[in-house]
Design an enzyme around this catalytic site. Structure first.
Site: not given
Length: 388
Positions: A59, A225, A229, A283, A317-318
């Site tokens: 990202h 990933h 998640g 990520d 978060a990443g």
């Protein structure tokens, strides 16, 4: 570009090791690879030569983030951001990447798709860092239950007309979309995406085993990933993870920072699925290569402490992982260097259909990384040009 010779290196092709080995490059293309010492060219004795790393899920880095620049931004801002990201990635041995958007408003994603197309045009004549190979859209068609650090405000139902618009504004540069196969309309969207040549990755999903298999049957070919998640494995309902693991056509992303996935599970996944299916990704987020602190990810506040990024509720978060660090982590686990390199090079290239990179083979583009024996990046070549 002319002709360059890189001689006497330990070459990781990554299918085999050649030591000492020499690579000859002409006009940005690998022309010859052979065993044996030789004089002339750049002497890389004591160094390791690998293909350039390819990150297909990232990202942002060093204060730059594609989604952030798209939210209330402009196409010009996205281009500026992506150019800076490409320079920052190259420091870590990355020669190609897929900038990855978060779940965001339709208008922001349109800006991102246009920005990627514009930046790829810009890079045709300029080599300043890693090359963009297209866009990875992570969301917005995902599970609310497994949203993780994706902004739930912008999660929505799959829309073929919306995807068509993203495809058109990207000028066909949309390479991957991550979605949850159990949401209504997902299977039809997968079929449509595959008809355009877009790779479909299963992620941020609460899918059952049967729902995941149905998506794989209609063309989903990646796991975003893996383990993170996703619905957890249960002995009475194996869920999406088992469906992904047992399907040989599915490439499996792993974030090898030892935070998102434990070392034991990394080794188990490689042993069970085979090294050929493992794709190392970062990520990475805007805070990568920056100090701990408070940052933004897809419009959500994140807190980075000791390099670990989390939402205020504690959810990961990443990451702040880089590809060279991921390589060193894999080798620490006892993964042979050529196998570890494969997960950063040839496998990600294969997973998204890059045909000219990811290996040191005659006819491939000369995207190359020189490492020292501690696996630290010393120099980087993109299309045969030394950019670092």
């Amino acid at each position: 570009m002319g002709r360059i010779i890189l001689s006497n290196a330990r070459i990781i092709t990554p299918f085999e090791e050649i030591y000492p080995g020499t690579v000859e490059v002409e006009n940005g293309i690998i022309k010859k690879v052979y065993y044996g010492k030789r004089c002339g060219g750049e002497n890389l004795e004591g160094k390791i030569l690998t293909p350039g790393f390819i990150d297909i899920h990232t990202h942002g880095i060093r204060g730059h983030d594609i989604t952030q620049s798209s939210l209330g931004g402009s196409v010009e801002k996205v281009v500026e951001t992506l150019v800076e990201m490409s320079k920052a990635y190259a420091v870590h041995g990355v020669t190609r990447f897929l900038p990855t958007t978060m779940t965001a408003p339709h208008e922001a994603l349109l800006i991102a798709t246009k920005g990627v197309a514009e930046t790829m045009d810009y890079q045709r004549d300029r080599i300043e860092g890693a090359l963009i190979e297209g866009l990875h859209m992570e969301g917005p068609y995902i599970s609310r239950e497994k949203a993780g650090a994706q902004n739930p405000k912008y999660i929505r139902s799959p829309s073929i007309s919306e995807l068509k618009e993203y495809w058109e504004t990207s000028r066909g540069k949309l390479r991957t979309i991550t979605l949850a196969p159990e949401v209504k309309g997902a299977l039809e969207l997968i079929e449509y995406a595959r008809s355009l040549g877009i790779n479909v990755s299963i992620g941020h999903t609460n899918a059952t085993y049967e729902e995941a298999k149905a998506a794989i049957y209609v063309g989903a070919n990646r796991a975003t990933h893996l383990y993170n998640g996703m619905r957890q494995i249960h002995h009475r309902e194996p869920g999406v993870v088992v469906a992904l693991l047992e399907s040989p056509q599915v490439y499996l992303e792993l974030i090898c920072d030892f935070i998102h996935v434990s070392p034991v599970m990394i080794k188990f996944t490689i042993r069970y699925a085979g090294i050929e299916r493992i794709v190392t990704v970062t990520d990475s987020i805007i805070a990568t290569d920056l100090p701990d602190g408070t940052y933004s990810l897809g419009g959500l506040e994140i807190i980075v402490e000791e390099g670990v990024s989390r939402l205020r509720n504690g959810a990961l978060a990443g990451s702040t992982l880089t590809m060279d660090k991921a390589l060193r982590n894999l080798v620490k686990l006892g993964i042979p260097l050529k196998d570890a390199v494969r997960t950063l090079t040839y496998n990600p290239a294969s997973a998204v259909g890059i045909r000219d990179a990811g290996a040191i083979i005659p006819g491939y583009t000369a995207d190359l990384v020189v490492l020292n024996n501690n696996l630290r990046v010393e120099s980087v070549y993109v299309r045969g040009e030394n950019i670092l």
